[in-house]
Write a protein that holds these residues in place. Structure first.
Motif, mmCIF file in Angstrom:
data_model
loop_
_atom_site.group_PDB
_atom_site.id
_atom_site.type_symbol
_atom_site.label_atom_id
_atom_site.label_comp_id
_atom_site.label_asym_id
_atom_site.label_seq_id
_atom_site.Cartn_x
_atom_site.Cartn_y
_atom_site.Cartn_z
ATOM 1 N N ALA C 630 -34.515 -68.471 -3.718
ATOM 2 C CA ALA C 630 -35.147 -69.342 -2.731
ATOM 3 C C ALA C 630 -34.023 -70.193 -2.121
ATOM 4 N N LEU C 631 -34.159 -71.492 -2.011
ATOM 5 C CA LEU C 631 -33.061 -72.281 -1.453
ATOM 6 C C LEU C 631 -32.087 -72.732 -2.537
ATOM 7 N N TRP C 632 -32.410 -72.438 -3.792
ATOM 8 C CA TRP C 632 -31.547 -72.883 -4.883
ATOM 9 C C TRP C 632 -30.346 -71.974 -5.017
ATOM 10 N N ARG C 633 -29.265 -72.528 -5.575
ATOM 11 C CA ARG C 633 -28.250 -71.639 -6.115
ATOM 12 C C ARG C 633 -28.359 -71.774 -7.626
ATOM 13 N N ARG C 634 -28.407 -70.641 -8.322
ATOM 14 C CA ARG C 634 -28.576 -70.652 -9.768
ATOM 15 C C ARG C 634 -27.397 -69.930 -10.406
ATOM 16 N N ALA C 635 -27.042 -70.377 -11.601
ATOM 17 C CA ALA C 635 -25.965 -69.721 -12.338
ATOM 18 C C ALA C 635 -26.442 -68.312 -12.693
ATOM 19 N N TRP C 636 -25.686 -67.306 -12.244
ATOM 20 C CA TRP C 636 -26.101 -65.906 -12.387
ATOM 21 C C TRP C 636 -25.593 -65.383 -13.735
ATOM 22 N N TYR C 637 -24.310 -65.645 -13.998
ATOM 23 C CA TYR C 637 -23.737 -65.326 -15.308
ATOM 24 C C TYR C 637 -22.475 -66.153 -15.474
ATOM 25 N N GLU C 652 -23.924 -62.353 -23.181
ATOM 26 C CA GLU C 652 -24.986 -63.361 -23.134
ATOM 27 C C GLU C 652 -26.265 -62.819 -23.775
ATOM 28 N N CYS C 653 -26.600 -61.564 -23.473
ATOM 29 C CA CYS C 653 -27.811 -60.960 -24.050
ATOM 30 C C CYS C 653 -27.712 -60.890 -25.581
ATOM 31 N N ARG C 654 -26.553 -60.449 -26.079
ATOM 32 C CA ARG C 654 -26.373 -60.348 -27.536
ATOM 33 C C ARG C 654 -26.541 -61.713 -28.178
ATOM 34 N N ALA C 655 -25.990 -62.732 -27.554
ATOM 35 C CA ALA C 655 -26.052 -64.075 -28.142
ATOM 36 C C ALA C 655 -27.496 -64.533 -28.298
ATOM 37 N N VAL C 656 -28.319 -64.291 -27.277
ATOM 38 C CA VAL C 656 -29.711 -64.748 -27.350
ATOM 39 C C VAL C 656 -30.466 -63.963 -28.429
ATOM 40 N N GLU C 849 -29.168 -63.424 -14.615
ATOM 41 C CA GLU C 849 -29.155 -61.983 -14.844
ATOM 42 C C GLU C 849 -29.600 -61.667 -16.271
ATOM 43 N N THR C 850 -29.047 -62.413 -17.236
ATOM 44 C CA THR C 850 -29.444 -62.217 -18.630
ATOM 45 C C THR C 850 -30.933 -62.534 -18.814
ATOM 46 N N MET C 851 -31.372 -63.613 -18.176
ATOM 47 C CA MET C 851 -32.792 -63.962 -18.254
ATOM 48 C C MET C 851 -33.656 -62.805 -17.763
ATOM 49 N N HIS C 852 -33.232 -62.186 -16.661
ATOM 50 C CA HIS C 852 -34.008 -61.069 -16.107
ATOM 51 C C HIS C 852 -34.037 -59.885 -17.079
ATOM 52 N N ILE C 853 -32.912 -59.609 -17.695
ATOM 53 C CA ILE C 853 -32.851 -58.455 -18.604
ATOM 54 C C ILE C 853 -33.715 -58.709 -19.833
#
Lengths: 176, 100, 999
Positions: C630-637, C652-656, C849-853
Motif C-alpha cells: 500500500a503506501l507503506w514501505r515494509r522491511a522485506w528481508y 529467517e524462516c529457519r529461525a522462526v 517475505e518470510t512472513m509470507h512463506i
C-alpha cells in the motif's frame, strides 16, 4: 522517545515546529448526550462542526455531528479516561500516539497552507478547526490566531507533510 | 475539481475532501434471505445510470466523515442540491418550480 | 552582431543593458526586455528552424504565445533543456543557449528538405494511405520510420533537476489578460474591494497597449496611463498581479489552472527556487480578456522566413524597438495592417506597397498611405513569394470581377500579412461555452455560458482600445457586483484610437495552378489549403474528420492561427457556411505546459507518500531491504554478511521454526469498535459469530462484500463487553473502515457503536517461534503467560518492557506467537528491548517475505494475493469461519446465488511441483491437458509460490476449478520452453494438526 521541537528554516515569514505529544482523545456520542458528557468532563462540547470550546487546559473540537477531539495535558489523561460514566453510551479512544502536530506561524502562514490545502483557509475564523486534506493527507487544522495554525496528521504521514511544509517555507523565504 | 456542499458542515468545499459512494436510495433489504435470486441480483448489481439527473451518495471523508446524498447532473456535472442521509428523495421538479 | 535592425532608444527594452546568448553556437546580443525572437530580429535573423514535414525554412510569424513556427530548443545546462520553446515568449538572459530544430546537418542546408521536392507524395492522409500494407511491414519498417520522422525538437535525456511548485488560490474575481479590457476590469473589481487577481502570460502587463504607444488615454500617452493603472492596482491590498502566468485551463465551477514561470527568465535563479508553479485558482467570477489573435493569409509561399503577421511587426517595432526588415510589403484583408504599414514607414522602414484584397478601402487609409509614399494596391492578391532562406520578393496581381490579372514582382525583405482577427476564446471553450458565428464581426463570438464568467473586449468582437477599456470596466464591475460588491464603471477618454474592419477570406485567388501552390494554413504541421480540399474530396464531411485526416490544428499550438482558415476553406469545399461546418473543440492546456508544472511537488522522494513505521529506522540501520505495501514501505528481508535474498529468507524462516523471530506488524490496520452495540455490529459485518466471544479472547474475522466475495480478514480481540480491537490487512485498513462507516451510518444508524482508526496509535511487534514465550515472559508484568492462563487466541492488557500494552497470543506462522501492541511512541524502544532480551535465544528479525512463506506453509490466505475479489469463503476453504446460526451478515445472501453454489468454481488448494526444486511463478496458468491445441483451456492459476525451507522443497497455492475434488491429480503449468507438472495437495504443508500452537 519524545518528539523534538525544531524549527526550520529561519524565516520571519514562517516558522514550523513539531509540538510535543499531549493527550488526545476521540470522543463519540449522540448529540443529545452532550450535556451529560459536558458535566462529566467539565468541558463543553460544541454543537457545531468546526467550533472549539476550552476549559482550563482542555479543549474540545467538534469534528463531526457525533465526534469531538479532546486535547489535554498528559497529566489530565487519566482523569479524562475515567470521567465518562459507563451508563453513557459513548466511545472514548485515545489517539495521542496516532498523530504528529505541527504549529505553523507567521504572516505568510496562509500562503504556506495553500501549498497543500484546497479549501479557502482565509475564511476560517480564529478558534475554529476542521478535518481537511493537506497534499492528499488527511489532517486536522485549527486556527489558533490570525497568523497561527496547528496541523495534525497521522504519524506515518508526517515526514511527507513536513517535507512539503519545509519546501513551501523555503519558497516563501525566497519570495518566489 | 468540483465544489460540493456538505449538508452536515453546511459548507461548500473542494472535492478532495469527499469520496463518491454510488447511487443513492438503494436501501439494504431488511431480510435479504427472504429475497428471490432476481430481487437480490437487482439490489446488488442493477443501477439506474441515467444521462442527466442522478441521485447519488458522497462521503465527506476528509471532513465530518458523514455519508450524504446529492443530486448531480451527469452531463454537466452540476449539483442541484445535497441532503442528509436518511432524508427522503427530494422531488427535483417541484424544487425547480418552487425556485422559479 | 550589430543589432542593425534595432532603433536606438525605441521600445520598452533597456538599451543600457546588453544581454548575450547563443543561437546555434553563435553569440547574439540583445537587450534586457527582449524575447529570443525580438533579439534575433534585431540582428536580422529570420530563419529559426525547419518545418515538421517538408523541412521548409521557417521564421517568426507572430509576437506572442500563438507562435507556430519559431520553436527552438533552449537550455541552461544538463537536464535543463526544453524543446519547442516559443522564441516569441522566451526572454533572453546572459548565457542562454538557443538551438534551431528539425534540421540536419545545419539550418542553412538541410537534408530533410528533400521532402519539400517530393511534397506531392506526402498529401493529407499520407500515413493512413501509405502504411496500410503489407501488414508485416508495420513493426519493422513503418513504425520505426514514423517514429524517427515524428516529433519536433529533442527531448532532454537527463532527469530534470528543477523543482516545481503548486498552490491553491481563492479570489472573488480572476481577470485573464492584462490588455486594455483586462486592466479596466481589474480596476473596476479592485476598486470595489473585491479580491482580484490579474494574470498575463507575458513578462509585462499591458497587452495591446505595449504595441500602441500612440494612443492617448485620459490625456496621457498609452504607456503613461498603463504605468499609472498598474501603480494603482499594485497599491490595492486586495489585488494580486501575476506576470509570466498563463491560464492553461478553465475547469468546473470556476477553477482555473495557471502556470506561472518563475525562473526561466533569470540568468542566475536563486538556489532551490522552483522553476514553475501551477496555481489552482477558485474564482467567484472570471473575466476573460484574452483579446484576439491575428489571422494569417493563405497564399503560395506564405511560410517563408520574413513573412509574418502585420500586428507582430507592429509589436516588434513598438515594444522592442526592432524593425522586421528594411523594405516591407503589407498584404491584408483588414484595416489594422494599414496602421502597421504607417507605423513602420514612420520608423524608417521602406514600405513598398499595401496590397489589400478588398476593392474598396477607406479614403482615410489610402490617403495616409499615399502621403507616406506607400503604393496602394487595393483589389489585389498575392500569388507567390521568392527567396531561399528569407523572403526576397512578392508577386502581386490585380483581381477584377473574380479574374486574376497579370502578376508583377515587388522586392521586399519582409512581407506582413493580416487576414483579420480571431477572438481568443480557448478558455471559454474549455467550459463548454458555446460559440455563435457573427457575420458582422466575421468571427465566432461567445454565446451560451456555463460558468460564472464575463468575456470582455476583443474576445467579444469589439475592436479598438476605447471599446476594450469600456467593455472591460463594465465586465469587471459586473463581476464585482456579482460578488456582492458596490462597483462603479470607470470611463475613459481615448484619443488616436485606431479601429477598423475587414473581410473574411479563404485562400487568396491565384492565376497559377492551385494544385502546385504551397499555401500553408497550419505552419506547425505543414498543412496546406490543398490538403484541406483533398480531405473534403476524399469524403471527409465533419470538421473533426478533416482535422484528423489533415492534422490541421493538431500541433502544439492547437491551431490558434490555423483553425479559422482551415474552417473557411473546408466550408468552401463543402459548399456550406462556416457556422454549419462548426469548430473543433479547444481543450486544456491553452499553451504547452511542462510535465514538471503538472507534477508539482510530486517527484522523487515526494512522488507519493511513503509511510514508515516507528520501527522503520531500526530496520534501515540493520540494512533491511524494503518493499512497498500500500503506501507503506515494509522491511522485506534482513540480509546479513552479504547474503542474497534467498539465503536471508531461508535463515529467517529457519529461525522462526526452530528458535524465535520478531517482525514489525505495525502496519496492520486497527479499528477500535466501541459502544453497547459493538458486538451486534460485528455480528452484522463479519461472517463469524461474536456475541458469545468472551472478553480476553480473540477470533479470526472474515469480511465479505455484499456480493459474497472476500474483502478482508484479520484477528479481532474482545477487550471488554463493549470494546473490540479489530485488525485488518495492511492495504485494506482505510477501505474496511469506510465500508463499516457506510453500513453504520446509512443502514444501521440505530446502533450505539463508534469506530475509530487506531492503526497508527499502536506499534506492533510480532514474536513467533518456539522460544517466543521464553523471550517475552521476563518483560511482561501483570499477566501469566502460561498456556493454561493465556492460551492461543487470548488477548490482555498488561505492561511489556515497562510500556502499557495490548498483548495478543496469535500466530500467522503456525508457531507459538505473540503480538505486542504499545503506543507508537514506544514502538522502537519495545522492539529494542525484545531484541536484547532475545539475544540468548537466537532471536532473528524477519521481514514480509518470510512472513509470507511461513503463512503459506500453513495455508493461511493473503487477501488480495490468494483472493482477487471473486473468491468466496467456500472457494478459499474458509467455510468454518461462517457463523452457521447467524440469520444475516454482509454477503450472506449472496452465498446462495446460483453462480456461487454452482459446481466447478475455482477453489484454493496446494500445489506441489514434480521437481521439488522448481518454484512456480505466481500468476502462472494451469491446464489439465498439456497437449491440447492453442488456445488451451485454463483451469486455474498459481496465487502464491515459494521455496519452503521447512519442507525442503517448493510449495504453492493455486485457485483451480473444482480443486478440492482433484487431490492427488497431476496438472500442468505451461511455461516458455517447457511445461511443468505439479500435484494437487491440501494447502497446509507444515504441522497440519497445529500441534506447535499448543505449547
Amino acid at each position: 522517545m519524545t518528539a523534538q521541537i525544531h524549527s526550520f528554516p529561519p524565516s520571519p515569514a514562517i516558522t514550523v515546529e513539531t509540538l510535543p505529544l499531549a493527550a488526545r482523545f476521540s470522543l463519540r456520542l449522540r448529540p443529545e448526550h452532550r450535556e451529560e458528557a459536558k458535566a462529566a468532563l467539565g468541558l463543553p462540547l460544541p454543537d457545531r462542526i468546526g467550533r472549539t470550546a476550552t476549559e482550563g487546559a482542555r479543549r474540545a473540537l467538534c469534528l463531526g455531528p457525533d465526534e469531538w477531539q479532546i486535547d489535554a495535558p498528559e497529566a489530565e489523561a487519566d482523569a479524562i479516561r475515567r470521567a465518562l460514566p459507563r451508563g453513557l453510551a459513548h466511545a472514548l479512544v485515545e489517539v495521542t500516539d496516532r498523530e504528529v502536530t505541527f504549529r505553523l506561524q507567521g504572516p505568510a502562514v496562509l500562503d504556506l497552507l495553500a501549498v497543500g490545502i484546497a479549501r479557502d483557509v482565509s475564511r476560517m475564523e480564529v478558534g475554529r478547526g476542521t478535518r481537511t486534506v493537506f497534499d492528499g493527507v488527511q489532517a486536522v487544522l485549527v486556527r489558533e490566531a490570525e497568523d497561527r495554525f496547528t496541523l495534525a496528521v497521522w504519524r506515518s504521514f508526517s515526514p511527507h507533510v513536513e517535507e512539503l511544509l519545509q519546501r513551501g517555507a523555503r519558497e516563501i523565504a525566497l519570495g518566489l | 475539481m468540483l465544489l460540493i456542499h456538505c449538508p452536515y458542515c453546511d459548507e461548500t468545499l473542494p472535492e478532495p475532501e469527499f469520496t463518491y459512494a454510488g447511487e443513492a436510495h438503494v436501501a439494504r433489504p431488511a431480510d435479504p434471505m427472504a429475497l428471490s435470486d432476481e430481487e437480490w441480483r437487482d439490489f446488488l448489481f442493477v443501477r439506474s445510470n441515467p444521462r442527466g439527473t442522478h441521485y447519488e451518495r458522497w462521503r465527506h471523508i476528509n471532513g465530518c466523515g458523514r455519508f450524504f446524498n446529492a443530486i448531480r447532473d451527469t452531463v454537466t456535472d452540476k449539483f442541484a442540491m445535497t441532503y442528509r442521509a436518511g432524508e427522503p428523495r427530494p422531488n427535483l421538479d417541484a424544487l425547480k418550480e418552487a425556485a422559479e | 552582431m550589430t543589432q542593425a535592425f534595432r532603433i536606438p532608444g525605441a521600445g520598452r527594452v533597456d538599451h543600457a543593458k546588453p544581454v548575450r546568448f547563443t543561437f546555434d553556437g553563435k553569440t547574439v546580443e540583445g537587450r534586457e526586455g527582449d524575447t529570443v525572437a525580438s533579439a534575433l530580429l534585431a540582428n536580422g535573423i529570420h530563419l529559426l528552424g525547419r518545418s515538421f514535414k517538408y523541412h521548409r525554412p521557417r521564421g517568426i510569424v507572430s509576437a506572442g504565445s500563438e507562435e507556430p513556427n519559431a520553436l527552438v530548443g533552449t537550455s541552461r545546462g544538463p537536464g535543463r533543456s526544453e524543446p519547442n520553446t516559443r522564441a516569441t515568449m522566451q526572454e533572453v538572459w546572459d548565457g542562454l543557449t538557443v538551438e534551431s530544430q528539425n534540421r540536419w546537418p545545419g539550418l542553412d542546408f538541410d537534408v530533410g528538405a528533400i521532402n519539400d521536392r517530393f511534397g506531392r507524395f506526402l498529401p493529407a492522409g499520407f500515413y493512413y494511405k501509405t502504411f496500410m500494407w503489407p501488414r508485416s511491414f508495420w513493426d519493422k519498417v513503418y513504425e520505426p520510420f514514423i517514429r524517427r520522422a515524428a516529433g519536433l525538437g529533442r527531448s532532454p535525456t537527463e532527469p530534470d533537476p528543477d523543482h516545481y511548485a503548486s498552490r491553491h488560490l481563492h479570489c472573488d474575481v480572476l481577470v485573464v489578460g492584462s490588455g486594455p479590457a483586462g486592466l479596466a476590469a481589474a480596476l473596476s473589481a479592485g476598486r470595489s474591494g473585491a479580491q482580484t487577481v490579474l494574470v498575463d502570460e507575458h513578462a509585462e502587463m499591458g497587452g495591446t497597449l505595449l504595441s500602441e504607444p500612440g494612443v492617448r488615454i485620459d490625456g496621457q500617452g498609452a504607456w503613461g496611463w498603463l504605468d499609472a493603472a498598474l501603480a494603482e492596482l499594485r497599491g490595492l491590498p486586495n489585488v494580486r498581479l501575476m506576470t509570466r502566468t498563463t491560464a492553461i485551463g478553465y475547469y468546473h465551477q470556476n477553477m482555473v489552472g495557471l502556470c506561472q514561470k518563475l525562473t526561466d527568465h533569470m540568468a542566475a535563479p536563486p538556489e532551490g527556487a522552483p522553476r514553475e508553479r501551477l496555481w489552482r485558482v477558485r474564482a467567484g467570477q472570471v473575466v476573460l480578456a484574452q483579446g484576439a489573435i491575428e489571422k494569417p493569409l493563405v497564399f503560395d509561399g506564405n511560410d517563408r522566413p520574413g513573412v509574418m503577421l502585420a500586428g507582430a511587426a507592429r509589436t516588434f517595432l513598438h515594444r522592442f524597438g526592432v524593425k522586421v526588415g528594411h523594405r516591407a510589403v503589407v498584404v491584408t484583408s483588414h484595416d489594422s495592417a494599414w496602421h502597421a504599414a504607417f507605423d513602420l514607414a514612420r520608423a524608417g522602414v521602406a514600405v513598398a506597397a499595401v496590397v489589400d484584397v478588398r476593392p474598396e478601402v477607406s479614403r482615410v487609409l489610402t490617403g495616409q498611405a499615399e502621403a507616406l509614399g506607400i503604393e496602394v494596391l487595393t483589389g489585389h492578391t498575392v500569388t507567390g513569394t521568392t527567396g531561399r532562406l528569407r523572403v526576397a520578393s512578392v508577386r502581386v496581381n490585380p483581381v477584377r470581377g473574380g479574374r486574376v490579372g497579370a502578376g508583377r514582382t515587388i522586392a521586399c525583405d519582409a512581407l506582413l500579412m493580416c487576414g483579420g482577427w480571431t477572438p481568443s476564446l480557448h478558455l471559454f471553450s474549455h467550459t463548454k461555452g458555446s460559440l455563435a458565428w457573427d457575420a458582422g464581426a466575421g468571427a465566432f463570438l461567445p454565446d451560451r455560458k456555463t460558468e460564472e464568467c464575463e468575456i470582455a473586449g476583443a474576445g467579444r468582437g469589439l475592436w479598438g482600445i476605447a471599446a476594450a477599456l469600456d467593455d472591460g470596466a463594465k465586465a469587471g464591475a459586473a463581476a464585482a457586483k456579482a460578488m456582492g460588491r458596490v462597483a462603479g464603471v470607470g470611463t475613459f477618454a481615448v484619443e488616436a484610437d485606431r479601429t477598423g474592419d475587414g473581410v473574411v477570406v479563404k485562400e487568396l485567388p491565384t492565376d497559377r495552378n492551385a494544385g502546385l501552390a504551397k499555401a500553408f494554413i497550419d505552419f506547425q504541421n505543414d498543412v496546406t489549403a490543398k490538403d484541406i480540399r483533398l480531405a473534403v474530396r476524399e469524403g471527409m464531411r465533419s470538421i473533426e474528420h478533416v482535422k484528423r485526416y489533415t492534422t490541421n490544428g493538431m500541433a502544439t499550438d492547437q491551431g490558434k492561427l490555423s483553425n479559422i482558415n482551415g474552417l473557411m476553406i473546408a466550408a468552401d469545399a463543402l459548399g456550406k457556411e462556416a457556422p454549419q461546418v462548426g469548430l473543433t473543440t479547444f481543450r486544456p492546456p491553452y499553451t504547452p505546459t511542462t510535465f514538471g508544472a503538472l507534477a508539482g511537488y510530486h517527484k522523487g522522494s515526494h512522488f507519493e507518500v511513503t509511510r514508515r513505521t516507528p520501527i522503520d529506522a531500526w530496520a534501515e540501520a540493520q540494512g533491511a531491504v524494503f518493499e512497498p505495501v500500500a503506501l507503506w514501505r515494509r522491511a522485506w528481508y534482513f540480509p546479513q554478511f552479504g547474503e542474497d535474498m534467498h539465503a536471508a529468507v531461508a535463515r529467517e524462516c529457519r529461525a522462526v521454526r526452530t528458535q524465535v523471530g520478531m517482525f514489525d506488524a505495525s502496519t496492520l490496520g486497527k479499528i477500535e469498535v466501541v459502544g453497547p452495540d459493538a458486538a451486534a455490529f460485528l455480528e452484522r459485518m463479519y461472517t463469524n459469530p461474536w456475541a458469545r466471544l468472551q472478553p480476553g479472547r480473540c477470533r479470526y474475522g472474515l469480511l465479505l462484500g455484499e456480493d459474497g466475495f472476500i474483502r478482508d480478514d484479520g484477528v479481532i480481540g474482545r477487550l471488554a463487553d463493549d470494546k473490540f480491537h479489530v485488525t485488518t490487512t495492511t492495504g485494506g485498513a482505510a477501505r474496511v473502515l469506510n465500508m463499516m462507516e457506510d453500513y453504520l451510518q446509512t443502514e444501521w444508524p440505530d446502533l450505539d457503536v463508534w469506530l475509530t482508526s487506531t492503526t497508527e496509535q499502536w506499534a506492533v511487534v510480532a514474536l513467533q517461534g518456539p522460544n517466543a514465550r521464553t523471550v517475552l515472559e521476563p518483560l511482561v508484568e501483570g499477566l501469566d503467560l502460561s498456556d493454561a492462563a493465556f492460551p492461543h487466541m487470548a488477548v490482555a492488557e498488561c505492561t511489556v518492557a515497562g510500556f502499557p500494552a495490548r498483548l495478543f497470543r496469535v500466530s500467522f506462522t503456525g508457531e507459538l506467537g505473540f503480538e505486542v501492541n504499545v503506543p507508537a511512541r514506544h514502538g522502537l524502544a519495545l522492539w529494542e528491548a525484545i531484541w536484547a532480551a532475545g539475544q540468548p535465544h537466537g532471536i532473528t528479525a524477519y521481514g514480509t517475505e518470510t512472513m509470507h512463506i511461513l503463512r503459506a506453509e500453513k495455508g493461511f490466505i493473503l487477501v488480495g494475493q490468494d483472493t482477487d475479489g471473486t473468491v468466496t469463503p467456500g472457494d478459499a476453504g474458509l467455510d468454518w469461519a461462517i457463523g452457521k446460526q447467524k440469520k444475516d451478515f454482509v454477503g450472506k445472501r449472496s452465498l446462495q446465488r446460483p453462480d456461487i453454489v454452482a459446481k466447478g468454481r475455482k477453489q484454493l488448494v496446494g500445489l506441489l511441483t514434480e521437481d521439488p526444486k522448481v518454484v512456480l511463478e505466481e500468476g502462472a496458468q494451469i491446464v489439465a491437458d498439456p497437449n491440447q491445441p492453442l488456445p488451451m483451456t485454463m483451469i486455474g492459476h498459481v496465487t502464491s509460490s515459494y521455496w519452503s525451507e521447512a519442507m525442503g522443497r517448493s510449495i504453492a497455492m493455486a485457485l483451480i476449478e473444482g480443486g478440492r475434488d482433484r487431490m492427488g491429480e497431476v496438472l500442468h503449468i505451461p511455461m516458455p520452453g517447457r511445461t511443468l507438472r505439479a500435484t494437487v495437495a491440501a494447502a497446509n504443508f507444515v504441522d497440519p494438526d497445529g500441534l506447535r500452537l499448543k505449547v
